[in-house]
Design an enzyme around this catalytic site. Structure first.
Site, mmCIF file in Angstrom:
data_model
loop_
_atom_site.group_PDB
_atom_site.id
_atom_site.type_symbol
_atom_site.label_atom_id
_atom_site.label_comp_id
_atom_site.label_asym_id
_atom_site.label_seq_id
_atom_site.Cartn_x
_atom_site.Cartn_y
_atom_site.Cartn_z
ATOM 1 N N ASP A 1 0.809 -1.217 0.000
ATOM 2 C CA ASP A 1 0.000 0.000 0.000
ATOM 3 C C ASP A 1 0.846 1.272 0.000
ATOM 4 O O ASP A 1 0.496 2.262 -0.639
ATOM 5 C CB ASP A 1 -0.939 0.014 1.215
ATOM 6 C CG ASP A 1 -2.127 -0.926 1.041
ATOM 7 O OD1 ASP A 1 -2.353 -1.403 -0.090
ATOM 8 O OD2 ASP A 1 -2.827 -1.178 2.034
ATOM 9 N N GLU B 1 -4.686 10.513 3.377
ATOM 10 C CA GLU B 1 -5.039 11.509 4.380
ATOM 11 C C GLU B 1 -4.078 12.685 4.359
ATOM 12 O O GLU B 1 -2.960 12.589 3.838
ATOM 13 C CB GLU B 1 -5.064 10.907 5.798
ATOM 14 C CG GLU B 1 -3.718 10.746 6.455
ATOM 15 C CD GLU B 1 -2.981 9.481 6.085
ATOM 16 O OE1 GLU B 1 -1.797 9.582 5.703
ATOM 17 O OE2 GLU B 1 -3.583 8.393 6.163
#
EC number: 2.7.1.23
Length: 266
Positions: free
Chosen positions: A51, A124
């Site tokens: 990821d 984020e």
């Protein structure tokens, strides 16, 4: 998928990985695809490495809207952005060849600093103190003052980013099909002078979040955008909105977001 044949691979180069990928490259080209050296020539971008590498691939290839992203892990590990494993790369080739392939669309947030520079985030944005001192910020929603925060910082997460840093601060895990973003606190101080909600809150896609940094010596906070940190001088305002752009990824069939959440955390 017949019109998508140019493939760019993004990965941290090493002799061992290069050796493994040489076979992958041969089989991909045998299947009618072409490996390209410049991501601008690609219409499929493959990240190799989990990821974290996927987030780097999306950022360093400029959040391409006109191509598909594919995530592949190097080891047998769970990945919330990566559906495929290097040892089973044939599954990836089969998915790329399938004209009825399934595609996910992940929302992003746009982060504008001091009304000037705008950055995209797939995971984020985190605003934290850069010194050993709490940071004070006024939080506005659609122009209305909501709270004055004092603490270590704030995290503003997309639905897919809700499973990472945000989750570690007891934020909620959000279904990525919901167009929204989430705000979570980092070690907030609540007393007679400072009062915050004390929990994460979720904003709809048409909301605008504005954060004003109180200039009390903490004028150079660290801005974390996905998994990169930026040091920007004299930050006064940070404005965050859900982007109208989406990152499109190739997915395995019968492998939903919640299937991957279960494998990763349960």
């Amino acid at each position: 998928m017949s019109n998508r044949k140019n493939v760019f691979f993004y990965y941290a180069k090493s002799d061992e990985l290069e050796d493994k990928l040489s076979t992958v490259f041969e089989d991909i080209e045998k299947s009618g695809f072409r490996i390209v050296d410049d991501f601008k020539d690609a219409n499929i971008i493959v990240s190799v490495g989990g990821d974290g590498e996927f987030l780097q691939a999306v950022r360093h290839t400029e959040f391409r809207q006109d191509c598909l992203y594919v995530g592949i892990t190097k080891e047998d590990e769970a990945g919330l952005y990566c559906d495929f494993q290097l040892d089973r790369y044939v599954d990836m080739i089969n998915a790329m060849e399938d004209n009825s392939l399934e595609v996910r669309r992940f929302p992003m947030v746009d982060v504008t600093i001091n009304g000037e520079s705008t950055f995209h985030c797939l995971n984020e944005a985190a605003i934290r103190s850069a010194i050993i001192k709490t940071i004070v910020m006024d939080v506005y929603i659609d122009g209305d003052h909501f709270e004055r925060f004092r603490g270590d910082g704030l995290i503003v997460a997309t639905p897919t980013g809700s499973t990472g840093y945000n989750k570690s601060t007891t934020g909620a895990v959000i279904d990525p099909k919901i167009p929204c973003f989430q705000v979570s606190e980092l070690a907030s101080i609540n007393n007679n002078r400072y009062r915050t909600l004390g929990s994460s809150f979720i904003l709809n896609q048409d909301r605008t979040l504005r954060i004003e940094v109180i200039q009390d010596g903490n004028d150079y906070p660290i801005i974390g955008l996905d998994n990169e940190a930026y040091s920007i001088r004299n930050i006064k305002t940070i404005t965050i909105q859900l982007s109208d752009k989406r990152i499109k990824t190739v997915k395995l069939k019968n492998n939903s977001f919640w299937d991957r959440v279960k494998r990763t955390f349960l």
